[in-house]
Motif scaffolding. Sequence first.
Motif, mmCIF file in Angstrom:
data_model
loop_
_atom_site.group_PDB
_atom_site.id
_atom_site.type_symbol
_atom_site.label_atom_id
_atom_site.label_comp_id
_atom_site.label_asym_id
_atom_site.label_seq_id
_atom_site.Cartn_x
_atom_site.Cartn_y
_atom_site.Cartn_z
ATOM 1 N N ARG A 175 -23.009 26.861 -13.445
ATOM 2 C CA ARG A 175 -22.224 26.425 -14.603
ATOM 3 C C ARG A 175 -20.768 26.214 -14.225
ATOM 4 N NH1 ARG A 175 -24.575 31.614 -17.606
ATOM 5 N NH2 ARG A 175 -26.755 30.973 -17.752
ATOM 6 N N ALA A 176 -20.269 27.037 -13.327
ATOM 7 C CA ALA A 176 -18.840 26.997 -12.997
ATOM 8 C C ALA A 176 -18.459 25.740 -12.216
ATOM 9 C CB ALA A 176 -18.458 28.249 -12.202
ATOM 10 N N VAL A 177 -19.245 25.395 -11.205
ATOM 11 C CA VAL A 177 -18.855 24.299 -10.319
ATOM 12 C C VAL A 177 -18.800 22.946 -11.038
ATOM 13 C CG1 VAL A 177 -19.478 23.032 -8.224
ATOM 14 C CG2 VAL A 177 -19.558 25.526 -8.238
ATOM 15 N N PRO A 178 -19.797 22.574 -11.870
ATOM 16 C CA PRO A 178 -19.652 21.310 -12.609
ATOM 17 C C PRO A 178 -18.444 21.315 -13.546
ATOM 18 C CG PRO A 178 -21.934 22.046 -12.648
ATOM 19 C CD PRO A 178 -21.132 23.182 -12.085
ATOM 20 N N ALA A 179 -18.091 22.493 -14.054
ATOM 21 C CA ALA A 179 -16.914 22.578 -14.928
ATOM 22 C C ALA A 179 -15.632 22.354 -14.133
ATOM 23 C CB ALA A 179 -16.875 23.934 -15.623
ATOM 24 N N ILE A 180 -15.587 22.899 -12.921
ATOM 25 C CA ILE A 180 -14.419 22.667 -12.065
ATOM 26 C C ILE A 180 -14.282 21.179 -11.763
ATOM 27 C CG2 ILE A 180 -13.385 23.140 -9.804
ATOM 28 C CD1 ILE A 180 -14.798 25.854 -9.859
ATOM 29 N N ALA A 181 -15.426 20.511 -11.617
ATOM 30 C CA ALA A 181 -15.420 19.085 -11.266
ATOM 31 C C ALA A 181 -14.753 18.223 -12.326
ATOM 32 C CB ALA A 181 -16.856 18.609 -11.028
ATOM 33 N N VAL A 182 -14.775 18.652 -13.587
ATOM 34 C CA VAL A 182 -14.150 17.841 -14.644
ATOM 35 C C VAL A 182 -12.700 18.227 -14.884
ATOM 36 C CG1 VAL A 182 -16.379 17.576 -15.785
ATOM 37 C CG2 VAL A 182 -14.825 19.361 -16.583
ATOM 38 N N MET A 183 -12.242 19.269 -14.203
ATOM 39 C CA MET A 183 -10.846 19.682 -14.351
ATOM 40 C C MET A 183 -9.923 18.706 -13.628
ATOM 41 S SD MET A 183 -10.871 22.424 -16.188
ATOM 42 C CE MET A 183 -9.243 23.104 -15.883
ATOM 43 N N PRO A 184 -8.649 18.707 -13.981
ATOM 44 C CA PRO A 184 -7.697 17.860 -13.243
ATOM 45 C C PRO A 184 -7.737 18.182 -11.749
ATOM 46 C CG PRO A 184 -6.683 18.753 -15.227
ATOM 47 C CD PRO A 184 -8.013 19.431 -15.090
ATOM 48 N N ALA A 189 -5.895 24.012 -6.535
ATOM 49 C CA ALA A 189 -6.775 25.146 -6.829
ATOM 50 C C ALA A 189 -8.200 24.676 -7.089
ATOM 51 C CB ALA A 189 -6.240 25.921 -8.031
ATOM 52 N N ALA A 190 -8.344 23.583 -7.853
ATOM 53 C CA ALA A 190 -9.676 23.055 -8.140
ATOM 54 C C ALA A 190 -10.346 22.548 -6.868
ATOM 55 C CB ALA A 190 -9.592 21.940 -9.182
ATOM 56 N N THR A 191 -9.579 21.832 -6.035
ATOM 57 C CA THR A 191 -10.132 21.320 -4.784
ATOM 58 C C THR A 191 -10.557 22.450 -3.866
ATOM 59 O OG1 THR A 191 -8.753 19.333 -4.935
ATOM 60 C CG2 THR A 191 -9.631 19.889 -2.767
ATOM 61 N N ALA A 192 -9.751 23.510 -3.818
ATOM 62 C CA ALA A 192 -10.094 24.658 -2.972
ATOM 63 C C ALA A 192 -11.384 25.323 -3.442
ATOM 64 C CB ALA A 192 -8.948 25.670 -2.979
ATOM 65 N N GLY A 248 -6.792 19.162 -21.545
ATOM 66 C CA GLY A 248 -5.552 19.020 -20.795
ATOM 67 C C GLY A 248 -5.072 20.326 -20.216
ATOM 68 N N GLY A 249 -5.860 21.384 -20.420
ATOM 69 C CA GLY A 249 -5.470 22.695 -19.911
ATOM 70 C C GLY A 249 -5.949 22.908 -18.495
ATOM 71 N N ASP A 250 -5.687 24.096 -17.999
ATOM 72 C CA ASP A 250 -6.057 24.407 -16.624
ATOM 73 C C ASP A 250 -6.607 25.826 -16.605
ATOM 74 O OD1 ASP A 250 -6.396 24.263 -13.949
ATOM 75 O OD2 ASP A 250 -4.297 24.555 -13.426
ATOM 76 N N ALA A 251 -7.828 25.968 -16.150
ATOM 77 C CA ALA A 251 -8.435 27.299 -16.085
ATOM 78 C C ALA A 251 -9.093 27.521 -14.737
ATOM 79 C CB ALA A 251 -9.457 27.463 -17.204
#
Length: 335
Positions: free
Chosen positions: A200-209, A213-216, A179-182
């Motif tokens: 590693r970073a991009v698939p992790a961003i994909a599971v974030m809310p 910022a994530a969309t950008a 539930g956090g945001d990084a």
Amino acid sequence: MLIGEVARRSGVSARMLRHYDALGLVRPSGRTVGGYREYSSEDVRRLFHVESLRSLGLSLKQIGRALEDPAFLEDPACAPSALVGDLIRWAEERLERERELLERLRAIDASAPVGWQDVLRVVELMQGLDSTSAARRQQAVLSRPEQLPVPAEVLARAILAETDPGVAGALRWALARSGGDAPAVLADGARSADVRVRRRAVPAIAVMPETPAATAALTEALDDPDATVRGHAAVALGGRGASAAVPVLVDMVVRGSHDVEAAEILATLSRDPAREQRILTALVDELDAPAADTATRIRLVQALVELPGTAAREALRRLAHDDDRAVALVASALA
């Protein structure tokens, strides 16, 4: 000068001066009638040489050799440039250790611990994530108590450093549940010069809310020079209905990289009439490209089958008469 005056003028404590004397680094040249140490100007000069070398990080043993043994100074390994180079590396390593400590302390603080048990549990998790054993790292993630809040930043940094696919999957799962945001940590990873970190970073961003910022960060990754990174970003954005993912999704079909998943996402996006013609045109253009071989064109035909609407069906009927017999047979059967 007596030891007290030397201490006042030099800033070196009397206790340290006695230690230097015992080691033979700086021995007073004389003694007073009462037996007190008495330093000459030459002694004080030597003291400042010692302190100067100490300030560079040399050990007392190295300083003693430098001042007493001419061969030490003539040794290429002990040349000023070599010693300064070593000191730079030591300082960088020390700064890196201190940076890691600072990050750990901030991570613990971010978990808002209410007692020492919370602190110890977060420390235990971080130690588990630092293990050289992939099984131990995975266990540290999956065995975390539900009530233990873990800062998303801790999980994000662990993902960027993780080399084992199984552990990386567990970390992404934990990050999604945190539930956090990084986004800042992961976005920095998505811009890393190391393609392994970006993967590693991009698939992790994909599971974030789904945040701006994530969309950008995902949109920026669509232009990544690595096809795998672009593919991860396109699947995530396409699943969220973003038209910007269309060119990369079409390219995935062309290359045969997760082409079935890409075709399914393109079909979903095509349900919007505003995007239907654009996607159909992109697929047909690739079919007509001179460089397209039979296998590529068959994948494109299969992607066309997924598209709704009469325009896609008409394209399939035309392809049933294609000059490439294999393509024609597939198009005919699917049409």
